[in-house]
Structures are given as structure tokens and as C-alpha cells.
Design a protein around this motif. Structure first.
Motif, PDB file in Angstrom:
ATOM      1  N   LEU A   1     -29.799 -40.984 -18.287  1.00 56.70           N
ATOM      2  CA  LEU A   1     -29.527 -40.723 -16.709  1.00 56.70           C
ATOM      3  C   LEU A   1     -29.087 -41.586 -15.832  1.00 56.70           C
ATOM      4  O   LEU A   1     -30.118 -42.538 -15.833  1.00 56.70           O
ATOM      5  N   ILE A   2     -28.764 -41.517 -15.339  1.00 52.69           N
ATOM      6  CA  ILE A   2     -28.276 -42.564 -14.104  1.00 52.69           C
ATOM      7  C   ILE A   2     -29.394 -42.069 -12.653  1.00 52.69           C
ATOM      8  O   ILE A   2     -28.926 -41.102 -12.592  1.00 52.69           O
ATOM      9  N   PRO A   3     -30.385 -42.769 -11.872  1.00 50.03           N
ATOM     10  CA  PRO A   3     -31.535 -42.520 -11.319  1.00 50.03           C
ATOM     11  C   PRO A   3     -30.586 -42.092 -10.209  1.00 50.03           C
ATOM     12  O   PRO A   3     -31.717 -41.341  -9.499  1.00 50.03           O
ATOM     13  N   ALA A   4     -29.915 -42.363 -10.078  1.00 54.46           N
ATOM     14  CA  ALA A   4     -29.124 -42.660  -8.149  1.00 54.46           C
ATOM     15  C   ALA A   4     -28.528 -40.792  -8.702  1.00 54.46           C
ATOM     16  O   ALA A   4     -27.930 -40.779  -7.302  1.00 54.46           O
ATOM     17  N   LEU A   5     -28.125 -40.598  -9.255  1.00 55.02           N
ATOM     18  CA  LEU A   5     -27.184 -39.550  -9.245  1.00 55.02           C
ATOM     19  C   LEU A   5     -27.819 -37.952  -9.672  1.00 55.02           C
ATOM     20  O   LEU A   5     -28.565 -38.010 -10.462  1.00 55.02           O
TER      21      LEU A   5
ATOM     22  N   GLU B   1     -24.915 -34.293 -10.861  1.00 52.44           N
ATOM     23  CA  GLU B   1     -23.864 -35.015 -11.265  1.00 52.44           C
ATOM     24  C   GLU B   1     -23.748 -36.239 -12.401  1.00 52.44           C
ATOM     25  O   GLU B   1     -22.479 -36.755 -12.835  1.00 52.44           O
TER      26      GLU B   1
ATOM     27  N   ARG C   1     -32.964 -35.659  -8.756  1.00 48.69           N
ATOM     28  CA  ARG C   1     -32.738 -36.572  -9.215  1.00 48.69           C
ATOM     29  C   ARG C   1     -33.039 -37.065 -10.597  1.00 48.69           C
ATOM     30  O   ARG C   1     -34.552 -36.187 -10.712  1.00 48.69           O
TER      31      ARG C   1
END
Ligand SMILES: Nc1ncnc2c1ncn2[C@@H]1O[C@H](COP(=O)(O)OP(=O)(O)OP(=O)(O)O)[C@@H](O)[C@H]1O
Ligand SMILES: [Mg+2]
Lengths: 265, 841
Positions: free
Chosen positions: A112-116, A120, A154
């Protein structure tokens, strides 16, 4: 655009019976003395609508095979088809677009993308393509994955099992023709692992989702409809309707033959 | 640990490369400034010493101080018989009376204008001087010898006629060309040599001389002779060692180089500070990346101290090698700086560069220290790494700012704003400085809190542009400390540039408004930038005699000591000044200057607690401390029009100063005379004084503005250097953050982000950082400039002129540069192989 819009894709039963094919694929890493043939003329067909497990000893080429099938990596010889599209003829950008619209991925870790947020992350392949997820499908997925009250979290605030479920949600959101999973349960305890595997199996049964999963675990493989066995870069065996016991037995046989045969023979 | 430091630094060399570059660039600037100013100083020294080669002692008029503000003071001429008195003193072998001073040279109607002075001197051969005839013979009467270099540059041959002027002007025939020591001439100078009577005529000395050079008899100790001579001649004369007199002359010239040194070093320091942010950032990022490795070390038994030592060891290596590289490059930078300086109108002697041990030490120490200091924060954070972090699977989230930091930051900010505001209102420049320091400190402390919020606000439009835009904004916001440091570095550079821009345009505006009190139609000024002006009094006399001219009034400037401080004053003719200027008096009368005394600017008088009737102690070079009565107070606008806050009459000036040059001659034209015709007449009248320039007010103001603009241009170019380092910082931070996010990037690519989208995302990050820096920097620069102008304006009307166009250009350039800074990291990110990225641990 040569790529089919996933949301307008025909229902599963009218898809070609074969979702992906590898034909005599050769992949060599390194050169000269240090050259390793990770795939040595490997041929395999992935039937549509089925849950296929790929097993084999460590280093047998499992990851390499699904990377080749997914167009993540080029190959040295042979052909790879997703549906009727020959990946070997596609440019890098077209392969990227194909991945985005027709394939889904679940990796062993760092999915996963940590910022999303979780929501998202699930929607990512669609938003990258400038589209919005189908709300009904999103809702259904989220409920089936048990993520309904985690959507605004998150990745850092989610457990390992939840993170993997978000990854599965992302893999399925675009209703891809094919989902690849490389040891998706490798980092999970047996309960979270079982939940995830059950979900994958249900996705195949309920929605006719084609899934290819690499695993080391015979219990995990038993969730699949079919198991293909890899050794030294080739498909050496196949098993339908596996159980943990039958898989274990085949693996034992595989190891035995491997030990019997001189390497490279 | 040391070996580990070394191998770590080597292993991370690609990541430390830009840090190294930042250290090296900053140090190169420092070293270059030192080399350049050292070289100029040495060359000046050498020149003055060569000219005084064989002289043991020099007798001149006594002076309370030798030089002020980079100008050697003029001394009274010595009486003609002094040379004989000196010669008669026991122990003196030979004497030479000398007449010398500033002069001008014209060849075929064109002025010869060297970057430095034109020296009018008395011809003599060795042992008194280092002049060596290259061609022709010594000058007699209406003859002149020029230095060979000037002759070659201007195609002057023996037999040509040139015009030489000082106080008087004469056409003279060139009869010889001379070298000086081994050289063809003096760098940036023109040397014009005549015989003693001609020099006396040109300098209007009558039978007087400016100095008597003395050579001691064999076997006589020079210090003894000096004491004997001093006793014999009395306090009215100063007896100095020949080399000391040369050194004093050199000192005056060197003073302006000292100013240059201060400016250059201040700018170099700005570059280093900006570099420090970059260094801190790089170490911060590299160490976060290595957190697990460090935790492993800790788990294996390394103490926090050892980890600290390890990191500082790496910083030491980077600092030392960077500083060494920078010092080496600095020698080359000195050439570049000399070029910049000369293009901004600062004349520096040309010659081989001087590299002193001090330069090397300062360069090395500055570079190493700044690196160590900058790395200290990240190193301490690294030392606090808990051993358990080695077991952690996911990367630790970057720590948010701590409460203490927040509180300190807000307090500092509050204090800074209040201090700046009150100091600006009270017009105290020192207070403004303090406020600026507080404000900067607050920004450094609060940066990690403010930068992400600002980024979120500035980056709002990005979210409308899909995932890459959103991710760009998120990743900026996610690492507050990193974003803050990167943006702060650029903001600082931009703040300085906007500060200089606003200051510059405001000073120009003030310059334009200050002359409103002057009513003269035309003015005559020296075209050279002499501090005291340099017009022969003959110029004023000739202008006054013209039928086109109704009235003239001359203005002179002088230096005096106000306690320990050198200050300037203006001398005017109270009788004629009202015809060319509208001087507003707030007390006393201008005419009262005739009886001696001084008129003060009202604000200065208030500051000093003086009023009409009080006395002011002023120390003059010629006659030491004098007490002058305050006879009037003038409005501050008038004081600005006259350039200083202290005004004497020309008569009083003549009593206390030996200088005999006008700075400006103001001219009121007769009724019915057109300005064009008047100019032609004026020009013709002063044609043989090449430095006399006829201007109207607008041209004079434009000339001043151009001079200010040139210097500010130089400063801006050099500040651009700090900005360059800051941009390197953006490139560096992004490149490192891409290394850090390799897996994330691999994942994005795997699920379908195209290369174009990816590089777009990285460039958006760069532009966002630049935008944050632009907002902060320009706001800071504007605020500080406004406060500084308020602080400097004392009781005068505050003039703040914001050069909107210029600032917009700065903004556009910075944002574009941010885009460029992001190109390399963006390419790198787009080129990452998807599989390797996924496989990265
Ligand atoms: N990037 C690479 N460079 C060189 N050799 C590689 C690379 N990737 C894989 N190999 C080699 O190719 C062979 C197949 O690797 P692959 O990762 O496909 O095995 P695997 O079956 O997935 O193993 P595991 O079960 O351990 O994940 C191995 O011998 C491996 O060492
Ligand atoms: Mg594998």
C-alpha cells in the motif's frame, strides 16, 4: 486504445476459456558463468474464472513466472498472452496501461501507499486512470473484506491482515481479468491468512474472478481450484481440486525426483 | 567506529555527493573572497612600497588621522625652505622635495580614465624612486613622462602632446616613458610625472611641496634620525618611515577592499547557512533510511554515544573533503569574483593570486564546522534510535514536532514580530536587526510546523489533478522536517534577494526625492566616483564667468572624527546656496555660518541633545579637535539634499581642511538661456578638466541610481549563488526521497502509474517546495526590508518602493528553477525498474 475498458468488459462466462498463457517462456538472469535460467521453456495456461495456485521449491521460478505473465518483466524467448493480447509485442507504456486496466496485484509485503487512506489505496488503479470506482462494487468489496470501518485509516494504522485485505480490494476494484498474488499470506498469521484465502476463493467462485497465487503453503494451495508445480523453471506437474494432503504428497514427490535427477538434466 | 564511519561515507557516497557539493560551493565562495581581497591588498601594498623604494624617511604636514572612509587625507603644503632645513640636519645624506597629488590626463581630447587613481607626481630617479626610464629623457618645464603601460594602452608616443590637469590644467609634451620597478606601470592607475615647478603649478602649491623625502647618511640609524628630525622640525610636521608612509597610503586604498571583504564574506556566509540546511537534510534522510541498521548496531551493543560518534565521523569526512575541494576551487572563484566586481564598477588590481595559510585554515574550518553543526541534529536523533526498531517491520512514521518546539517557536515568532514592529515604529535599526534574528530563529524552529501547512494550502490546486498531484502534496506534507529544511534554505536565499531588491528600489526612490530641495538648473560633478568629489576650484570659477550663468554655488565634502567614528560633513557657501537650493531652517540661520560654526540636521541635533548656541566637538585631520558652535538647524529633507547632517561654510572648511576640491558646482542659469545652449557653453568652458561632467538633476539622480543599481546587481548575482545551493538542496532531497520510496514507486508502477505520471509527480513536489519557499521568502524579505527602511529612516518620511516587476521575476524564476531542480530526480524515478523497485528491501 487497444485495451478493453474493464467496466465494460463482457461477463466472465463469455470470456475466452484461457485468461493468460505462457508459451515456451525463457527467462535468464545474469550472463556467462553466472547465468541462471529462471524460466526454462515454461508453458502454462491459466483457465478463466479459476483460482490457480503456483507451487514449487524456492528458486524454482514462481515469482519470475507471474512477473512474466503480468508484463512486469520482459522475457528472453517465448510468448505471453493476457486474453488474446501478446504482451511481448507491447511497448512499456501499453503494458503499464494494460496492468492498470486488466490486471490486479497482491504482493507479499508493502502493498500500500503509506500516504493514502485505505479507501484511496483500493481505488488507486482507477484514479490513476482518471476514473472513479463503481460505488456499489466498492461497497460490496469493502463489506466482504471487513474494512467498512477502516476506510479512512492509513496503512500505518492497519494490522498486517487488514493491509493485505486492502491490497486484495485494490486488486479487485477494477474487475480485472486476472489477479496475481505472490505469497499474499506470507506475512500473516494462520487466522488472517485463512480469512484472506477464503475471500480469494469466494471471489473466484462468486464473481468468476481469475486468480493466480504463488504460495509455499500446502494449506493455502488447498483453497485453489488447481495447483501447478514448478521446478527448475518448468511446469512439472498439475493437480485439480487439491487438498493440503495431496499437495504435500506431490511436493514430496517433486523433491524426491529433483534429488534423483542430476541438475540440468 | 572510525573505520565504520569511513566505509559508511564511502558506501553512501552517491547520496552524500550533493552535500559534498554544497559544502564545497560554500567554502569556495569563502575562500574565493579571501583570496581576492588578500590579493588586492598585497598588490596595493607592493605598489606603494615600490614607489617608495629607496626613501628612508618622509616629512609631511602633521595630520590627526591618515585616512578616513578609504580616502587618504590631504595635508598642508610644506614651505619651500623646509627641504633645506631638513638637508641641514646632521645625519641626512640627501633630500628630495616632492609635489604630488591626484591628477587627470587627456589624450587627443579624450580622458584617460583608469579604474584606479591618476597620480600626478614629481620625477626623480633611483634611489628616491623606482621609476626606470624606458624611452626618452626626464621631464623639464612643459614636459611630462608617463608610465609605459598607460602609454601603450592609449597609443601615446614620445613627442605627443597631452593635457594634464589637477587644480590647474596644462598641455605638456611627452618626453619619456617609464617603468615602475619591474613593471610597466601600476595596476589600474595612471602615473604622470613632471618636474617640481610644473607639479607645483598644476597642484597650485605656489612654492610649497607636499612632502620631503630623506635618505639617511651611511652609518646613521634611521630611527635615531627620525627622532632627531621630529625634534628639530616641531609638531607641525610629521616624520614617517618611507615604507610606513607608503603603508599608510596603501591602508587608505585597502579600506575599501575591507568593505568588499565584509560584503563578500557576508554573502558567502549566507551561502554556507543555506548549505547547512541542505547538509542537515541529507544526513536526516540518509539516517532515517539507515534507522534499522543503526538499531541493529545498538542492539549489538553500541552505545548512543558511539552512534553519535559514528554519524559525526561521517559528517567530519564529508566536511573536511568538501572544504578541501571548495578551498581549491575557491582560488579559481577569486578570478570569477574579480570579474563580477569589475563589471559592477569596483576596480581591483590585477595580478597573480595570493593564497595565504589563513585562507586555507578558514576555508577548511568553516566548511568542516558548518557540516558538523548541521549534522549534529540528525546525529543526535540517530543516537536516540531504540534497539527495538531493528525488529520493526514497517518504516517508522516521521516524528511530528514536539510540544516544546512548538511553544518555543511561537514565543520566538511573537517576540520577533513585536520587536520588529516596535523597532520599525521607533525607527531603531539595531532593534530591527534583533527582530530579524528572532524572526529567523522562529522560522527555523517552526519550519516543520508551518511548511507542511503552507504546502497544503499552496498545493491545493494539485489535488484537482489526480493521484500524482495528490501524492506529490502528501509526500511533501508527510515529512515536515525535510520539507521545512529544503524550503527554508531556498526561502532564505529568496528573502535576501527580495530584501535587496526592495531596499535598492527604495534607496533609488529616496535619492530621487531628496533632491527636491535643490533648485539649480544644472550641476557640474566629477565623472569619477571620488568620495570627496574631485573638481578643481578652477571649474567653478570658469563656470561662474560665463554669461549664460546667473549664479553658482560650490559644495565640498570632508571627513571628521566624531569620537571614534568617522563621519562626513558638507561645506557650502551660505551667500550663494539659497540661489540654487531651497534650504529649510528650523532654527538659527544659514547665513550665520559665515561667522564659523556648524548647522546640524534637526534629527541629529535632537539625538545629540544639541540646540542653537551649544557647541559640538569635531576632530579634523588638519588641526585636531575643535569646538564648533551650533548656529542653525535645518530640516531633514534639506540635510538629505546636502548629503550629510553637518554643514560648514566654505571658509570654515578652508581653516580645518587641506583638501581643495569641489564635489559639486550648482548652477542657476540666467533668464532666457535654454538648457541645451547652456550645457554646450559649460562643457566648452571646462573641456580641459576631463572629470568635470555637466548634468541636470534628473541625470545626476539617474547616475546615483545606476551606481546603487550596479552594486545591488553584484550583490544579487552573488546571492543567486546561495539560491543555487538551495536548489541543489531540492534536487538532493527529492533524489534521496526517491531512493527512500523505491518500493512505493515500484508498487505505483505495478498497479499502473505511467512513467509520465510518475515524473510529473516528482516535478510537482519540487515545484511545491519552491512555491512554499517563494511565499515564505518573499514575505520575509518584504517585511524585513520595510522594517529596515523604517529603522534607517530615523525621523525622515518613510519611503518604501516595492519593485513589483522585479519580485514577480524572482518568483517566476524560483518556481521555474524548482521545476528544473526536480527534473533529475523525476527522470531517475521514472527510470526505476518496476521489479527491482518491488524487490528492494
Ligand atoms: N533479479 C535477479 N537477478 C538474478 N537472478 C535472479 C533474479 N531474480 C530471480 N533470480 C533467480 O532466478 C531464479 C528464480 O527466482 P524466483 O524469484 O522466480 O524464485 P521463486 O520460485 O519465486 O523463489 P521463492 O520461493 O524463494 O520466492 C532463482 O534462482 C533466483 O536466484
Ligand atoms: Mg518468489
Amino acid at each position: 486504445m487497444t485495451v478493453t475498458d474493464p467496466q465494460l468488459a463482457p461477463p466472465p462466462q463469455t470470456r475466452p476459456a484461457i485468461a493468460a498463457r505462457a508459451v515456451d517462456v525463457v527467462k535468464t538472469y545474469g550472463r556467462g558463468e553466472a547465468a541462471v535460467r529462471a524460466l526454462d521453456s515454461a508453458s502454462v495456461a491459466i483457465p478463466a474464472g479459476e483460482f490457480t495456485a503456483v507451487m514449487g521449491p524456492s528458486g524454482s521460478g514462481k515469482s519470475t513466472l507471474i512477473h512474466a505473465l503480468a508484463g512486469l518483466d520482459g522475457i528472453d524467448a517465448g510468448q505471453v498472452f493476457i486474453g488474446d493480447t501478446d504482451l511481448t509485442t507491447l511497448a512499456e507504456r501499453d503494458r503499464t496501461l494494460l496492468r492498470r486496466e486488466r490486471l490486479g496485484f497482491v504482493f507479499q509485503a508493502f502493498n500500500l501507499i503509506p500516504a493514502l487512506t485505505a479507501a484511496e489505496n483500493i481505488a488507486l488503479p482507477l484514479t490513476l486512470a482518471g476514473k472513479r470506482p463503481d460505488p456499489a462494487w466498492m461497497n460490496e468489496l469493502v463489506h466482504m473484506l471487513g474494512l467498512a470501518n477502516r476506510l479512512d485509516h492509513r496503512p500505518g494504522q492497519l494490522s498486517g491482515g487488514q493491509q493485505q485485505r486492502v491490497a486484495v480490494g485494490r486488486a479487485l476494484i477494477a474487475r480485472p481479468e486476472l489477479v496475481f498474488a505472490d505469497e499474499p499470506t506470507g506475512n500473516l498469521d494462520s487466522r488472517s491468512g485463512a480469512a484472506l484465502l477464503a475471500f480469494l476463493r469466494d471471489a473466484a467462485r462468486t464473481y468468476g474472478q481469475t486468480i493466480v497465487m504463488v504460495t509455499h503453503d500446502p494449506v493455502a494451495a488447498a483453497y485453489a481450484d488447481r495447483v501447478v508445480f514448478l521446478a527448475d523453471g518448468r511446469i512439472v506437474d498439475e493437480l485439480t481440486d487439491p487438498t493440503a494432503e495431496t499437495v504435500l504428497a506431490r511436493l514430496a514427490g517433486l523433491d524426491a525426483t529433483r534429488l534423483d535427477e542430476p541438475v540440468g538434466a | 567506529m572510525w573505520r565504520l564511519s569511513l566505509s559508511n561515507a564511502l558506501a553512501h557516497r552517491s547520496r552524500l555527493a550533493l552535500t559534498w557539493l554544497a559544502v564545497a560551493l560554500g567554502v569556495a565562495f569563502v575562500a574565493g573572497s579571501l583570496v581576492l581581497t588578500d590579493t588586492s591588498t598585497r598588490l596595493l601594498d607592493e605598489q606603494f612600497r615600490t614607489t617608495a623604494a629607496g626613501v628612508d624617511l618622509t616629512v609631511r604636514g602633521a595630520a590627526a588621522f591618515d585616512a578616513a572612509m578609504g580616502v587618504e587625507v590631504a595635508r598642508d603644503p610644506l614651505p619651500a625652505d623646509l627641504a633645506e632645513r631638513v638637508a641641514g640636519t646632521a645625519g641626512v645624506d640627501r633630500v628630495r622635495p616632492v609635489a604630488s597629488g591626484p591628477g587627470q590626463l587627456q589624450v587627443r581630447g579624450t580622458a584617460v580614465e583608469p579604474a584606479g587613481p591618476t597620480i600626478l607626481g614629481t620625477w626623480a630617479e633611483a634611489p628616491f624612486t623606482a621609476y626606470t626610464l624606458r624611452a626618452g629623457h626626464a621631464p623639464h618645464g612643459e614636459e611630462v613622462v608617463l608610465d609605459a603601460a598607460t602609454a601603450a594602452d592609449h597609443g601615446i608616443a614620445v613627442g605627443d602632446t597631452v593635457t594634464v590637469s589637477a587644480t590647474a590644467s596644462r598641455p605638456l609634451r611627452v618626453v619619456g616613458l617609464t617603468g615602475i620597478g619591474d613593471g610597466d606601470g601600476l595596476t589600474n592607475s595612471t602615473v604622470v610625472l613632471v618636474d617640481l615647478p610644473t607639479a607645483q603649478t598644476l597642484l597650485d602649491l605656489g612654492s610649497g611641496v607636499t612632502a620631503v623625502d630623506v635618505i639617511a647618511a651611511d652609518g646613521v640609524a634611521v630611527p635615531d634620525l627620525r627622532a632627531d628630525l621630529a625634534a628639530a622640525l616641531g609638531a607641525q610636521y610629521a616624520v614617517t618611515g618611507g615604507q610606513d608612509a607608503a603603508a599608510a597610503s596603501a591602508d587608505a586604498a585597502k579600506e575599501s577592499i575591507n568593505y568588499l571583504r565584509i560584503v563578500l564574506l557576508a554573502l558567502a556566509a549566507a551561502g554556507l547557512v543555506v548549505g547547512a540546511f541542505l547538509i542537515a537534510n541529507t544526513f536526516g534522510i540518509v539516517l532515517t533510511h539507515r534507522a534499522r541498521e543503526l538499531a541493529l548496531l545498538r542492539a549489538a551493543g553500541a552505545t548512543g554515544r558511539q552512534v553519535l560518534g559514528l554519524v559525526l565521523g561521517e559528517a567530519l569526512l564529508v566536511g573536511l573533503t568538501g572544504a578541501a575541494g571548495g578551498t581549491a576551487v575557491g582560488v579559481g572563484a577569486a578570478y570569477a569574483l574579480r570579474g563580477f566586481a569589475s563589471s559592477a564598477g569596483l576596480a581591483l588590481p590585477d595580478g597573480p593570486l595570493t593564497v595565504t595559510v589563513r585562507t586555507l585554515v578558514v576555508g577548511l574550518v568553516a566548511g568542516t564546522l558548518i557540516t558538523l553543526l548541521a549534522a549534529l541534529g540528525p546525529a543526535r536523533r540517530a543516537a536516540r534510535t531504540a534497539p527495538v526498531e531493528a525488529m520493526r517491520v514497517s518504516d517508522p512514521a516521521p516524528a511530528g514536532p514536539r510540544r516544546g518546539r512548538l511553544i518555543t517557536g511561537w514565543i520566538l515568532l511573537g517576540l520577533g514580530v513585536v520587536q520588529l514592529g516596535t523597532a520599525a515604529l521607533l525607527r531603531q535599526i539595531v532593534g530591527v536587526g534583533l527582530g530579524a534574528v528572532l524572526l529567523l530563529a522562529a522560522l527555523v524552529v517552526l519550519g516543520p510546523v508551518l511548511a507542511p501547512r503552507l504546502a497544503q494550502a499552496v498545493g491545493r490546486p494539485l489535488t484537482g489533478l489526480g493521484v500524482p498531484g495528490q501524492l506529490a502534496r502528501e509526500s511533501i506534507v508527510r515529512n515536515p522536517r525535510r520539507t521545512a529544511a529544503t524550503a527554508m534554505a531556498l526561502a532564505l536565499g529568496l528573502a535576501l534577494i527580495s530584501f535587496v531588491a526592495v531596499l535598492g528600489s527604495s534607496v533609488k526612490a529616496i535619492g530621487a526625492s531628496s533632491t527636491e530641495a535643490i533648485t539649480a538648473d544644472l550641476l557640474v560633478q566629477s565623472s569619477r566616483d571620488e568620495m570627496l568629489g574631485g573638481l578643481s576650484p578652477e571649474v567653478a570659477a570658469r563656470v561662474a564667468a560665463l554669461p549664460e550663468v546667473a549664479a553658482t554655488s560650490s559644495v565640498r565634502f570632508g571627513h571628521w572624527l566624531d569620537g571614534d567614528m568617522t563621519s562626513a560633513l558638507t561645506a557650502v557657501d551660505p551667500a550663494t546656496l539659497p540661489q540654487v537650493a531651497d534650504v529649510q531652517m528650523t532654527g538659527g540661520a544659514l547665513a550665520a555660518l559665515d561667522g564659523g560654526g556648524v548647522v546640524l540636521a534637526a534629527d541629529v541635533a535632537a539625538e545629540r541633545g544639541l540646540t542653537v548656541g551649544d557647541t559640538l566637538a569635531m576632530t579634523f585631520s588638519r588641526d585636531g579637535e575643535q569646538r564648533l558652535r551650533v548656529v542653525g538647524l535645518m530640516a531633514d529633507d534639506s540635510a538629505r539634499a546636502l548629503s550629510t547632517s553637518y554643514v560648514l561654510s566654505l571658509g570654515t572648511y578652508a581653516q580645518h581642511f587641506s583638501e581643495n576640491v569641489d564635489a559639486t558646482v550648482y548652477v542657476a542659469l540666467a533668464d532666457g538661456v535654454g538648457p541645451a545652449a547652456a550645457r554646450t557653453a559649460l562643457r566648452a568652458a571646462v573641456a580641459d578638466f576631463p572629470n568635470a561632467e555637466v548634468l541636470d538633476q534628473a541625470e545626476a539622480a539617474a547616475g546615483r541610481a545606476a551606481a546603487v543599481g550596479q552594486v545591488l546587481g553584484l550583490i544579487t548575482v552573488l546571492l543567486g549563488f546561495a539560491v543555487l545551493i538551495a536548489l541543489l538542496g531540492i534536487t538532493n532531497t527529492l533524489a534521496l526521497s526517491i531512493v527512500e520510496r523505491t518500493r512505493e514507486i515500484g508498487l505505483l508502477r505495478a498497479v499502473g502509474m505511467t512513467r509520465a505520471q510518475l515524473s510529473w509527480m516528482v516535478r510537482a513536489e519540487a515545484v511545491l517546495i519552491a512555491a512554499v519557499a517563494v511565499v515564505t521568502g518573499v514575505a520575509l524579505g518584504l517585511g524585513l526590508a520595510a522594517a529596515t527602511l523604517a529603522g534607517l529612516s530615523a525621523d525622515n518620511a518613510l519611503v518604501i518602493e516595492v519593485p513589483v516587476g522585479q519580485l514577480l521575476a524572482v518568483v517566476a524564476t524560483a518556481v521555474l528553477a524548482g521545476l528544473v531542480a526536480g527534473l533529475l530526480p523525476a527522470r531517475r524515478a521514472a527510470r526505476l525498474d518496476v521489479l527491482t523497485a518491488i524487490a528492494t528491501q
